[in-house]
Design a protein around this motif. Structure first.
Motif, PDB file in Angstrom:
ATOM      1  N   UNK A 141       5.430  11.845   3.184  1.00  0.00           N
ATOM      2  CA  UNK A 141       6.746  10.825   3.245  1.00  0.00           C
ATOM      3  C   UNK A 141       6.806   9.844   2.565  1.00  0.00           C
ATOM      4  N   UNK A 142       6.074   9.862   1.369  1.00  0.00           N
ATOM      5  CA  UNK A 142       6.017   8.251   0.732  1.00  0.00           C
ATOM      6  C   UNK A 142       5.843   7.147   1.667  1.00  0.00           C
ATOM      7  N   UNK A 143       4.647   7.474   2.388  1.00  0.00           N
ATOM      8  CA  UNK A 143       4.067   6.365   3.314  1.00  0.00           C
ATOM      9  C   UNK A 143       3.762   5.192   2.437  1.00  0.00           C
ATOM     10  N   UNK A 144       4.424   4.089   2.922  1.00  0.00           N
ATOM     11  CA  UNK A 144       4.320   2.870   2.218  1.00  0.00           C
ATOM     12  C   UNK A 144       4.050   1.541   3.299  1.00  0.00           C
ATOM     13  N   UNK A 184       0.833  -1.151  -0.107  1.00  0.00           N
ATOM     14  CA  UNK A 184       0.062  -0.039  -0.107  1.00  0.00           C
ATOM     15  C   UNK A 184       0.919   1.277  -0.009  1.00  0.00           C
ATOM     16  N   UNK A 185       0.395   2.037  -0.754  1.00  0.00           N
ATOM     17  CA  UNK A 185       1.524   3.449  -0.788  1.00  0.00           C
ATOM     18  C   UNK A 185       0.448   4.808  -0.721  1.00  0.00           C
ATOM     19  N   UNK A 186       0.874   5.727  -0.185  1.00  0.00           N
ATOM     20  CA  UNK A 186       0.200   7.083  -0.204  1.00  0.00           C
ATOM     21  C   UNK A 186       1.218   8.090  -0.157  1.00  0.00           C
ATOM     22  N   UNK A 187       0.847   9.187  -1.317  1.00  0.00           N
ATOM     23  CA  UNK A 187       1.779  10.085  -1.554  1.00  0.00           C
ATOM     24  C   UNK A 187       0.967  11.362  -1.397  1.00  0.00           C
ATOM     25  N   UNK A 188       1.372  12.177  -0.570  1.00  0.00           N
ATOM     26  CA  UNK A 188       0.690  13.589  -0.427  1.00  0.00           C
ATOM     27  C   UNK A 188       1.790  14.496   0.034  1.00  0.00           C
ATOM     28  N   UNK A 189       1.552  15.931   0.163  1.00  0.00           N
ATOM     29  CA  UNK A 189       2.543  16.771   0.419  1.00  0.00           C
ATOM     30  C   UNK A 189       3.316  16.467   1.710  1.00  0.00           C
ATOM     31  N   UNK A 190       2.644  16.044   2.669  1.00  0.00           N
ATOM     32  CA  UNK A 190       2.960  15.681   4.079  1.00  0.00           C
ATOM     33  C   UNK A 190       3.164  14.250   4.206  1.00  0.00           C
ATOM     34  N   UNK A 250       5.282  -0.822   8.152  1.00  0.00           N
ATOM     35  CA  UNK A 250       5.127   0.688   7.323  1.00  0.00           C
ATOM     36  C   UNK A 250       6.305   1.372   7.279  1.00  0.00           C
ATOM     37  N   UNK A 251       6.516   2.142   6.296  1.00  0.00           N
ATOM     38  CA  UNK A 251       7.611   2.879   6.041  1.00  0.00           C
ATOM     39  C   UNK A 251       7.616   4.283   5.596  1.00  0.00           C
ATOM     40  N   UNK A 252       8.230   5.265   6.139  1.00  0.00           N
ATOM     41  CA  UNK A 252       8.314   6.716   5.491  1.00  0.00           C
ATOM     42  C   UNK A 252       9.427   7.162   4.830  1.00  0.00           C
ATOM     43  N   UNK A 253       9.557   7.405   3.613  1.00  0.00           N
ATOM     44  CA  UNK A 253      10.578   7.888   2.964  1.00  0.00           C
ATOM     45  C   UNK A 253      11.528   6.555   2.718  1.00  0.00           C
TER      46      UNK A 253
END
Length: 888
Positions: free
Chosen positions: A834-837, A826-832, A857-860
């Motif tokens: 941080x490439x949430x995965x 699962x992946x989410x990209x918004x301005x804030x 889960x991961x950020x950047x």
């Protein structure tokens, strides 16, 4: 009563002698052992039947000369010419075991096993066999019997009250008239039914009988003759034998991955025709039910090979209750019409054989096939035949293809089907009862007489009861009234809408409704122009809802008015009510109630609004749908009013305000006029029609949608001003025997965000509860519900792959328990964000209804944490299917 039993048994035992014309006997092997359920085919009548479990057969025939074929899988066919006079002819038959001759098979290909090139030819010709039959009709007799073999102790008393225990034998018999018309239009009219329990007839195996192994799938299992069969199966040639002038090849079918919905066993193919001669395979279908299928085929009037007898062995276990059923079916009175647009005979060539044949000869044959010549036999290379038949099907401009319908199934039971007497059954029953079945029928009939008397007494008691009971105030009910009973007063279940949250404390929605149903008729224009499945019976509904919050000591409520028309609906509602900021919803009330009271975690965040909302939806074609709404709200912030929990975990309840990466602007007293409009397109959707109702096959098409959201500034004192556009794409892909991949993507952006409330942000399907009801294909596992909600751009993607065999499911026993393994990203990209995965693993099908998951889960792309989840099992990609409005 004992005298009645005795009379029934005597009548059934001796009634067979009442019919004086025909043939009967016992079928043995060459050692004198009976061959139960052997097949008998009468050439002159196009009729197939079978012996009973004692290998005894009996056929009522008019005086005359007949040719009978006696068949049993693994034995040589015996042909007998008989003359029937004015009495029964006794004809016992002995069958010799088949001798498989490997040297009779000519292998011209370089395949490691001759079964491979044989199956390529058979698969290439499977579409031809389907299209060759323009229409057929026949009479199908089905006899089934079964019982529950084990019941867990905690269900024994409950099932015993329903008349079910391990000593009860359930018996069904039916006679149906069946008709088929190309392409894939099947109808069944049940003219007679015998059932120890009337509802038990629903267990009939007709979906296998109406299907075909020449299709890619039969009853959701991959056929060995599927165009993708080599992805799922390995084939081995076991030998060949001569039967009635035909060379028949026996081939073993082994799945590459032993799993549900694939077959294992043997099939027999007629060489040159590459038609099925017999089938003996097993598979596992839904809920771990095991099915063994045996079919015998016959060359009907030298026109086509058709199934004349079936055997089905069904075993399974549901909720700890084990059961077994056996069905025997035979087809009689075949009439067949061939497709005049196809050659009556096609010789399929392998690549090597095509090279040895002159190019001119093959090319000429291909040309003749394209021109639909049926004047003589044609020669076609296997791969080219498959392509030609695909083109042929595409060019069939029939009414079904115009509607994107892949099959039509009509089913009805004659009004007198359950009222036939024993004399009728003796005349129509092609498979004689065994002695044990005669005794069983007599016992069941006597029990049914007693039960009928008890039911009459119960119905009199029921008729004297009032239509309304006090318990309906809590549990709900529907009360038709009016001369035509087209009006209904409805009380909705109040217990199901009772919940708890920190804002309202204990709260309950209490709804009643007044509904008027209109006369519903679908005309031919509706069928040709629209999505027949989405045509619904029109109605008008008025539904007031009152909500009381104990902690606030306050009533709120709303009033809904809805008009459902054939292809859509329009509704108007308004009032004062509470909503979640993400009203998809972000979390279901049941999950939030349990976590607030049991775990001291209040995930649900609410606000109150005075509102008026107008919504509409219209399915103006079978591929296009539009929907939209206009709403005015006066929004109010709410605070927590209770900190009550069952257990104090000392973690503290959180305020009733979402947590976001940026401060949430004040919205109390905000007035907002908003609108949205959405277009949905389903390019490749297909349907099946069952008894006039059209049902979508959505897993064969992507779904695309485009939506626009608008905050209207100034009008009606509205304070909001924003524009947002959003695109969504959903699809799934079957990767042969490797499994199925589900993909979903949602992307959007605010064209302007001058003024809006937090509820107008783009929200995402987050989750913080370790128990979840969310769709596993389209939800995050560890994301805070509102942390990255945004008024800027966003991209959300979900990739979910379900394996046929992975880690635990390498063990065949786990696959046959219904366990399924999956991997998701699962992946989410918004301005804030941080490439949430998220990366995770899922094990589904635990106790049939649950799944467990582990997610990281991961950020950047840097590791942040790990979590475990328990999900309530749902249909994968449930939200991929077309959303339909529930009747409020």
């Amino acid at each position: 009563m004992k005298h009645i039993y005795l009379l029934i048994i005597i009548f059934l035992l001796f009634s067979q002698s009442l019919f004086s014309n025909g043939i009967r006997g016992v079928i043995y092997d060459n050692e004198g052992q009976p061959l139960p359920y052997a097949t008998i085919y009468v050439e002159e009548l196009g009729t197939g039947t079978a012996a009973n479990q004692e290998a005894y057969y009996e056929l009522n025939l008019k005086p005359g000369k007949y040719t009978l074929q006696y068949k049993f899988v693994g034995f040589e066919t015996v042909i007998k010419k008989v003359e029937i006079g004015q009495s029964f002819l006794q004809q016992d038959v002995y069958l010799e075991k088949q001798t498989l001759l490997l040297n009779e098979v000519t292998t011209t290909a370089k395949a490691t096993d001759p079964a491979n090139w044989m199956m390529r030819k058979a698969i290439a010709k499977s579409s031809y066999h389907r299209q060759l039959i323009d229409a057929y009709s026949g009479k199908v007799y089905v006899k089934g019997k079964g019982r529950v073999t084990s019941i867990p102790f905690y269900l024994r008393s409950v099932l015993k009250n329903e008349g079910i225990d391990t000593s009860t034998m359930i018996i069904t018999e039916s006679v149906s008239k069946v008709k088929y018309k190309r392409p894939n239009q099947f109808s069944e009219e049940v003219i007679s039914v015998y059932a120890s329990k009337e509802n038990d007839f629903n267990a009939s195996p007709m979906r296998f009988i109406s299907g075909s192994f020449y299709q890619d799938e039969i009853a959701a299992s991959i056929s060995p003759l599927s165009s993708k069969a080599f992805q799922y199966y390995e084939f081995k040639h076991l030998g060949a034998f001569m039967d009635g002038g035909f060379l028949v090849n026996k081939i073993k079918v082994t799945p590459k991955v032993k799993a549900p919905n694939v077959f294992e066993g043997t099939i027999q193919l007629v060489e040159e025709d590459w038609a099925l001669y017999s089938v003996d395979v097993s598979t596992q279908i839904e809920l771990g039910i095991e099915v063994r299928i045996r079919q015998i085929y016959q060359n009907i009037n030298q026109l086509a090979w058709m199934p004349i007898s079936y055997q089905f062995d069904i075993e399974g276990k549901l909720m700890g209750v084990s059961f077994e059923f056996k069905y025997l079916a035979s087809v009689a009175d075949y009439t067949i019409t061939l497709n005049p647009a196809l050659p009556n005979k096609i010789e399929v060539l392998s690549k090597e054989e095509a090279k040895e044949t002159s190019n001119k000869e093959v090319a000429q044959s291909v040309s003749e096939l394209k021109e639909s010549s049926n004047s003589k036999s044609v020669k076609v290379e296997a791969e080219e035949l498959a392509d030609l038949m695909k083109d042929y099907q595409k060019n069939q401009n029939d009414s079904l293809s115009k509607l994107d319908v892949v099959g039509v199934y009509n089913y009805k039971i004659d009004s007198g089907a359950y009222n036939q007497d024993s004399l009728f059954w003796q005349q129509v029953r092609p498979i004689p009862l065994s002695k044990s079945e005669i005794r069983g029928y007599a016992k069941i009939d006597s029990i049914n007489i007693i039960n009928d008397e008890e039911n009459k007494k119960d119905s009199l008691k029921e008729a004297s009861r009032s239509t309304f009971e006090f318990s309906d105030i809590l549990f709900g009910g529907r009360y038709p009234f009016g001369e035509k009973k087209d009006w209904s007063f409805i009380i909705y279940n109040a217990l199901l809408s009772t919940q708890f949250n920190t804002v309202e404390g204990l709260n309950v929605d209490y709804s009643i409704g007044l509904r008027k149903n209109f006369k519903f008729k679908v005309d031919s224009a509706d069928m040709m122009q629209s999505d027949y499945m989405l045509i619904k019976p029109p109605f008008i509904l008025i539904k007031p809802t009152m909500r009381y919050a104990v902690a606030r000591k306050k009533f709120t409520g709303k009033l809904l008015g809805k008009y459902q028309f054939k292809k859509g609906n329009i509704s108007l509602q308004g009032g004062r009510y509470v909503n979640q900021f993400n009203d998809l919803p972000a979390i279901t009330p049941l999950i939030n109630t349990s976590f607030t009271l049991m775990w001291e975690q209040n995930f649900m965040k609410l606000y109150e609004k005075d509102f008026v909302e107008l919504k509409f939806e219209n399915n103006f074609s079978h591929k296009w749908r539009i929907s939209g709404s206009v709403e005015f709200e006066n929004r109010y912030r709410l605070l927590n009013n209770t900190d009550y929990t069952f257990i104090d975990w000392e973690r503290g309840l959180t305020p009733n305000l979402p947590i976001n990466v940026e401060p949430i602007e004040e919205f109390d007293g905000q007035e907002a006029l908003t609108a949205d409009f959405k277009v949905t397109y389903i390019p490749n959707i297909k349907y099946v029609i069952n008894n006039g109702r059209k049902f979508p096959i959505t897993d064969k098409s992507p779904i695309l949608s485009l939506a626009y959201f608008k905050g209207i500034k100034g009008l009606a004192n509205s304070d909001v001003d924003f524009d947002r556009i959003e695109f969504e794409f959903k699809d799934d892909y079957e990767i042969g025997a490797k499994g199925t991949t589900y993909f979903s993507m949602r992307a959007g952006a605010f064209l302007n965000n001058n003024s809006l409330g937090f509820m107008d942000f783009a929200h995402f399907p987050g989750n913080r509860a370790f128990i979840t009801q969310l769709d596993p294909v389209q939800s995050f596992r560890l994301l805070n519900y509102y942390l990255y909600s945004t008024d800027d751009y966003y991209l959300q993607t979900f990739l979910f792959h379900r394996f046929r065999k992975f880690l635990i499911t390498q063990i065949p026993a786990t696959r046959f328990m219904g366990l399924k393994e999956s991997f998701f990203v699962n992946y989410l990209n918004t301005k804030q964000s941080n490439n949430y995965t998220e990366l995770g693993y899922s094990l589904d099908g635990i106790l049939k209804f649950f799944r467990i998951e582990i997610a990281t889960n991961y950020e950047d792309f840097k590791y942040k944490g790990i979590g475990f989840r328990v999900g309530i099992a749902t249909t994968l990609g449930g939200s991929i299917s077309i959303e339909t409005n529930k009747d409020e």
